[in-house]
Design an enzyme around this catalytic site. Structure first.
Site: not given
Lengths: 615, 724
Positions: B80, B234-235, B597, B601, B603
């Site tokens: 896994y 949503y975002h 940043k 990513d 965000h």
């Protein structure tokens, strides 16, 4: 279901195109073709990659008739030196699924040793404590060469007593086996619970091949059979008083076939001796071999014994003994004894291994192994007979010498990792987790009593005239390496480590560096992973040794990197991966290298003692 | 007496062995299936079994699919490793399929979102992190191996590269023999919110809108069961949008897309209602749940009106506001995380209470999402909430509870009016795409969020357990080491190895030809899907596909929105401002910080809030937006001569990225410049970051921006003292 009442399942596809298969298989085999896929056991038995009727190697093989009782005996081993503790452990096992206890009695003290190798039972009082509250049928005392004294002490009543003068001599007992056997035979008519053992375990523990173990054990069995018959027992009675004990290990199919072969030969001999119900008179107990148990990553032993126990049951043993996984480290803990029991209970109750007799019957592969082992072993037994029987053969030392050759071959396979020991020589872990220790027991009272009893009895040491067999565990050479490195790590406060420099793209280096890291860990050495793009020279400066991992894309830069490391004072540089031709063969690390020799060199370079410093 | 035992030489081992031993009287075993097992089987039992003579690797394959099986190739040992690889995801889908689930939901990693191959230098440490990595049709085939796509409903969260992933999907499905007309599923395909909030865009707004339109018009003709776009408000809420902004910007996005579809001329007027009906929405539900419910009613009403009036959709079925919900995870707190369970419940009520505006699908976050990657158990706990709501409560027995309620109707009307006003403003600027390019929408969102953050810091906006009622008994729930899922770092190396092997194996000529055709279609304005499907079949990689379009369309950096916001929440920062002045005097020039940043990513809320607050505190701020390489950050820090570097990382890749920034700064000789890190960083990771040389680690529980600013001043001054 009626024979012939099957729907034809494969009919539209028949007949199979053997040539097409050969071509496809040869292609899959690559260089060397199909022949490359034929392997050989240590007995030189050839094993094909596939058995199938169209290939002409699928022969119907006679299966042994006996064996495979619906419920085999779950025979738990015991050897705690303190008789009262041993008694408590036996009761606990019998109350939790075990159906018999195999109790090894100490022989070491009788030989003048200091450390007991079994239960210290030398007087009536000790036996009383050992056997308190136990049913005689459930307990077997493995008494070796002391069986007569033991039977005397018990008056033949309190337990079954297994006598094994030949096995005892092979362990180094100072007795005359012939003399011992004669006295046993004289006592047997009056002692119904006294029986003889033909034991394969000393051979297995010495590193013997399957056929070598079988030949010696069957010859011992035949020797006892003849001796009993000569004392006036019928062959039927004689056979009932001898038990075959064989070791099973994690080579599943060989172990399984070994038990079937033993039964096949013994049944055949009894049948040829005019025994009508030969099948019912061969009894085999199988025990998981201690040869395969490791002190390193001992938890893997649980898996090894599980495979071996499966082989024992599928091979048709009447009784099966699973040795607790922590045996090489300590007197087994309650956890280890519990798991040893439960392995068997799971095979019986959950895996349903006892539902059908001889479940491997009809497998062409198992049939081939069974027949080959039976034939080879039968030849070996004949040869011992020609030499005058097992005792004469052992006095000549010929069987012991042959086993020594096989042992050497095994050691070579282990050193080159053609035979891998998981957790030891492959995928080792440097973060060992020790199994729980058993509660300490004060042995002083039992030792004092045993010494007093032995002094009273007086000892009568005799030269047996037979070279004993060594007892090995396959992991030992690797364990010595690790002990050395671990001791150095404790002294220095840090594990000895060497730089492992990666040269190439991360994707091509990942598996290679992990391989090297594992190789180093086998000898207890840590890896300092560095990237050629960083500044490996600064870190590697002055290191006694280093490994350079070279990816295919960077092969042409390898020589330059080696020179740089050498310039930084690194004494010895090994290269793994795509090494250019300029790198000496001795400086390459590749699958198949002699791991033990490699680590001896490396340990010396790191100043943690080479082979010469040991002992 | 003569012995009965003969010499072994007299025994022929091969002679027939004795017959079966003593009979066994035990009952035959009956398996649970009712099969009786005999005690022993022999040759008679297999007589007539014709398949015993078959061979492996040949039909009928009863002895295995390969001629030599494990004698040449051992089986694969796999453990896994999260769902970072195509194989892992495939196994997961198969388990679900076995349980009768026909829905697949696919998240892609940041490299795939951004159109880079897994071995591109920009994507280091992000491969396989937030989802599965798809480099080529090979990965897509592994992902769907053994999954009958014609029978599935597949939801793909993909935007800038949506056309490419759909092309791969179609190619794989058709290889399976599927009819593309029967393929069902959804592509998110909403680029506007990428510019505004999530950051995984590639191309400028114009070409992006064209790709969106291409996908919509292609599916309208070729894949009638496909939902081509899922407009995401949503975002926007995650980025700080108020309910009014959420409604207005989501509707503006839908309008921009539909207008472009109409203008493309590829859809006949009579087909338009069908296309409109295929548009779905993805909204957010916050903690002010009564307002949120009203928001959903407003959405429903306004969408109905727009469909009717603007696009002439007559069939009410096609005017339905179809939406799915994920409740707000921005509002989940790291402090007293158990309270999040209540928040999630209330937020779920907001989108379920009113039947007329009830969501189609509801997705709930896990209570501990603010702390790290949730475990399966955490997610199960959230699922139970939905099950209780649906099966235990009486909610579903009633018709709409609020129709005719004067209070609710008034609130809905208020929201509708304000949203229409804001929508009108965006329209007057030239629509959503223009408002992206001008930075207008982004600036409004940053402003809203700044206000929110300031309100929490000042206590004006109460958050239980954070700025009020903070005393707590010790929690038995908070997990220690091992409480979160970890991603296997080996996944990246394996993915890269597979990509390299794939590149070596394919037909280079076919690849070049397919890419040339793609370039032509892009230049000539033809639909991008058909040449993309050809690229997929030829083995083109994600990076190659995106590179061609980058060359044709250009690459884009969206406005940060930071420059246009000023003076919000300034009271709070007044004391810090004085200290910044004092520090700047001592430093001999204005205190200057770099907000960076690194990684893929996108965000950017955290980075934006820090940048705004720092500027409001009187510092000079260098903030170049999202997705900078560690090298660029280090160089900028040197060139700009900053006193401190702040890094914001929310993707979970903080360790490798931070390590690289630190190393590069040391190499450039500015190792003494303090570095602070903000993001979702579990405590054990924070310890490691500090050990690496990071000066401070801030997580969502550090909600007092004024304190962070004060910290920065102190760090800069103490670094200066050390240097002196």
């Amino acid at each position: 279901m009626e024979a012939g009442g099957f729907e034809p399942l494969a009919a539209p596809f028949l007949p199979p195109d053997v040539e097409a298969w050969r071509k496809a298989a040869a292609k899959a085999a690559g260089e060397g073709g199909l022949g490359r896929l034929v392997r050989h056991t240590l007995d030189r038995i050839a094993v094909d990659p596939l058995y199938a009727p169209p290939l002409g190697n699928a022969q119907p093989v006679a299966a042994p008739a006996g064996g495979w009782p619906s419920g085999w005996e779950v025979a738990q081993p015991h050897r705690h030196p303190d008789p009262a503790t041993a008694n408590r452990q036996i009761r606990e096992d019998l109350g939790n699924g075990a159906t018999a206890a195999i109790v090894r009695l100490d022989r070491a003290l009788a030989r003048g040793g200091e450390v007991p190798d079994g239960v210290l039972a030398y007087d009536r009082d000790a036996f009383a404590r050992l056997l308190d509250g136990l049913a005689p049928e459930q307990v077997v005392l493995e008494a070796g060469a002391r069986a007569l004294n033991v039977a005397d002490a018990l008056a033949g009543e309190a337990a079954r007593v297994a006598a094994d003068p030949i096995g005892a001599v092979l362990e180094g007992a100072p007795v005359d086996p012939e003399d011992e056997l004669a006295r046993l035979l004289a006592a047997m008519p009056a002692s119904p619970r006294l029986f003889l053992v033909a034991d394969g375990r000393p051979w297995h523990a010495a590193g013997a091949s399957e056929a070598q173990e079988l030949a010696a054990t069957l010859a011992t069995w035949l020797f006892c059979l003849r001796a009993l018959e000569a004392r006036g027992f019928t062959v039927e009675e004689a056979a009932d008083r001898i038990e075959l004990v064989l070791a099973v290990d994690d080579d599943l199919f060989l172990s399984l076939a070994k038990l079937r072969a033993a039964r096949l030969v013994a049944e055949r001999i009894l049948e040829a001796s005019g025994v009508a119900d030969a099948a019912a008179r061969v009894r085999i107990r199988a025990e998981t071999g201690q040869r395969m148990l490791a002190r390193l990553d001992p938890w893997v032993n649980i898996l090894r014994t599980t495979v071996a126990a499966f082989a024992a049951v599928a091979g048709g043993a009447e009784a099966v003994t699973v040795v607790p996984f922590d045996r090489p480290l300590q007197e087994p803990s309650p956890l280890a004894r519990r798991i040893a029991r439960n392995v068997q209970l799971i095979l019986r109750e959950e895996a349903g291994l006892g539902r059908v007799r001889d479940p491997a019957a009809g497998s062409w592969y198992v049939g081939h192994l069974t027949r080959s082992l039976a034939e080879t072993a039968f030849e070996g037994t004949r040869r011992i007979e020609e030499e005058g029987g097992i005792l004469a053969a052992l006095r000549s030392g010929r069987p012991q010498a042959e086993v020594a050759t096989t042992r050497g071959e095994r050691e070579r396979l282990l050193a080159g990792r053609a035979l891998e020991l998981t957790g030891v020589s492959a995928f080792p872990t440097l973060e060992e987790r020790a199994p729980p220790a058993p509660e300490p027991v004060d042995l002083e009272p039992a030792l004092t009593a045993a010494r007093a009893a032995l002094a009273n009895a007086g000892s009568r040491a005799v030269e047996s005239g037979i070279a004993p067999l060594p007892r090995i565990r396959l992991a030992e050479p690797f364990e010595r390496l690790r002990e050395r490195a671990d001791a150095a790590a404790r002294r220095r406060g840090a594990r000895p480590s060497i730089p492992v420099v990666g040269l190439g793209r991360p994707a091509e280096l990942h598996d290679l560096s992990t391989w090297v890291e594992n190789l180093l860990a086998v000898g207890g050495i840590g890896a300092l992973r560095l990237r050629a793009e960083g500044d490996p020279i600064a870190t590697a400066r002055g290191a006694p040794a280093a490994v350079l991992c070279v990816g295919a894309s960077a092969a042409e830069r390898a020589a330059e990197q080696v020179a740089a490391l050498r310039g930084a004072g690194v004494k010895r540089i090994w290269v793994a991966g795509t090494a250019p031709a300029s790198i000496d063969e001795a400086d390459r690390l590749a699958p198949g290298l002699d791991v033990l020799a490699f680590h001896d060199t490396l340990h010396r370079l790191l100043g943690i003692g080479g082979e010469g410093e040991r002992g | 007496m003569r012995s009965r035992i003969p010499s072994l030489h007299a025994i022929d081992l091969a002679a027939r062995a004795p017959g079966p031993g003593a009979g066994d009287a035990s009952e035959p075993f009956l398996t649970p299936e009712g099969i009786a097992l005999a005690r022993r089987y022999g040759p008679d039992d297999v007589a007539g079994l014709d398949f015993l003579a078959t061979l492996p690797g040949l039909p009928p394959y009863l002895r295995g699919p390969y001629p030599t099986m494990y004698t040449t190739q051992p089986w694969t040992i796999r453990q896994y490793a999260g769902f970072s690889t195509a194989e892992e995801s495939n196994a997961f889908y198969k388990r679900n399929l076995a349980q009768g689930q026909r829905g697949l939901s696919i998240a892609f990693d940041l490299a795939t979102h951004r159109g880079y191959d897994s071995d591109h230098p920009r994507v280091v440490a992000d491969v396989g992190m937030a989802g599965v990595a798809i480099d080529s049709i090979l990965d897509m085939r592994i992902l769907f191996d053994g999954i009958p796509l014609e029978q599935m409903n597949t939801s793909m969260t993909i935007n800038a590269t949506a056309a490419w992933l759909l092309a791969l999907y179609v190619a794989v499905a058709e290889r399976q023999g599927a009819d593309r007309k029967k393929l069902a599923g959804t592509t998110q395909n909403d680029i506007v919110k990428e510019y505004l909030a999530r950051g995984t865009y590639i191309f400028p707004p114009g070409p992006s809108l064209r790709l969106t339109t291409d996908l919509i018009t292609f599916t309208a003709r070729e894949m009638p069961r496909w939902n081509p776009i899922n407009v995401c408000s949503y975002h926007l809420q995650e980025a700080g949008a108020t309910p009014v902004q959420e409604i207005a910007y989501a509707l503006a996005t839908a309008i921009a897309v539909l207008d472009a579809v109409k203008a493309s001329g590829r859809v006949r007027p009579e087909e338009l209602p069908e296309v409109v009906g295929r548009i779905s929405f993805f909204v957010n539900a916050g903690i002010r749940f009564v307002t949120e419910m009203c928001k959903m009613r407003a959405f429903t009403n306004l969408w109905d009106r727009i469909c009717r009036e603007r696009y002439g959709v007559l069939d009410p079925k096609h005017r339905l506001f179809r939406y799915g919900v994920q409740v707000n995870s921005l509002g989940l707190t790291e402090q007293q995380p158990e309270n999040n369970v209540y928040r999630i419940l209330l937020e779920a009520l907001g989108v379920t209470l009113s039947k007329r505006a009830r969501c189609r699908a509801l997705q709930l976050p896990a209570w501990n999402e603010a702390l790290g990657l949730p475990r399966p158990w955490d997610q199960q706990w959230s699922l139970r909430l939905q099950q209780i709501l649906a099966y235990e409560t009486d909610l579903l027995e009633f018709d709409d509870l609020f129709d005719g309620s004067p209070v609710i109707e008034a609130k809905v009307r208020e929201l509708e009016e304000a949203a229409m006003e804001e929508l009108g403003r965006v329209e007057s600027m030239g629509g959503a795409m223009a408002a992206v390019e001008s930075g207008y929408m982004k600036a409004r969102l940053v402003e809203s969020n700044t206000k929110r953050v300031a309100a929490i810091a000042s206590g004006a906006l109460p958050v239980v357990g954070v700025n009020c009622f903070t005393e707590s008994e010790p929690s038995p729930l908070t997990a220690g080491e091992g409480g979160f899922l970890a991603v296997d770092p080996r996944a990246e190396a394996e993915q890269i190895a597979r990509l390299e092997a794939h590149r070596a194996r394919r037909d280079a000529k076919a690849v070049a030809a397919a890419l040339a055709a793609l370039r032509e279609a892009a230049q000539e304005g033809r639909n991008i899907l058909p040449p993309s499907i050809d690229c997929a079949r030829a083995g083109v990689t994600t990076g190659e596909w995106a590179q061609v379009l980058r060359e044709v369309f250009g690459e884009y950096r969206a406005p940060t929105g930071v420059g246009a916001v000023a003076g919000v929440g300034s009271d709070l920062l007044a004391p810090v401002r004085a200290r910044v002045e004092e520090a700047s005097r001592r430093l001999g020039r204005r205190l200057k910080i770099l907000v960076g940043k690194p990684g893929l990513d996108g965000h950017s809320n955290g980075a934006e809030q820090i940048a705004v607050a720092a500027r409001d505190s009187g510092m000079e701020v260098v903030y170049d937006g999202i997705r900078l390489t560690p090298a660029r950050i280090a160089t900028t820090a040197l060139e700009e001569g900053v006193h401190l570097v702040g890094l914001s990382i929310l993707s979970g890749s903080h360790e490798p990225l931070v390590r690289e920034v630190l190393e590069r700064m040391r190499k450039l000789g500015i190792g003494e410049v303090p570095v602070v890190v903000g993001g979702i960083v579990p405590p054990e990771d924070a310890k490691r970051l500090l050990a690496m040389g990071v000066a401070r680690v801030y997580t969502p529980k550090d909600y007092r921006v004024d304190q962070i600013m004060a910290d920065i001043v102190e760090l800069v001054l103490s670094a200066r003292r050390k240097a002196a």
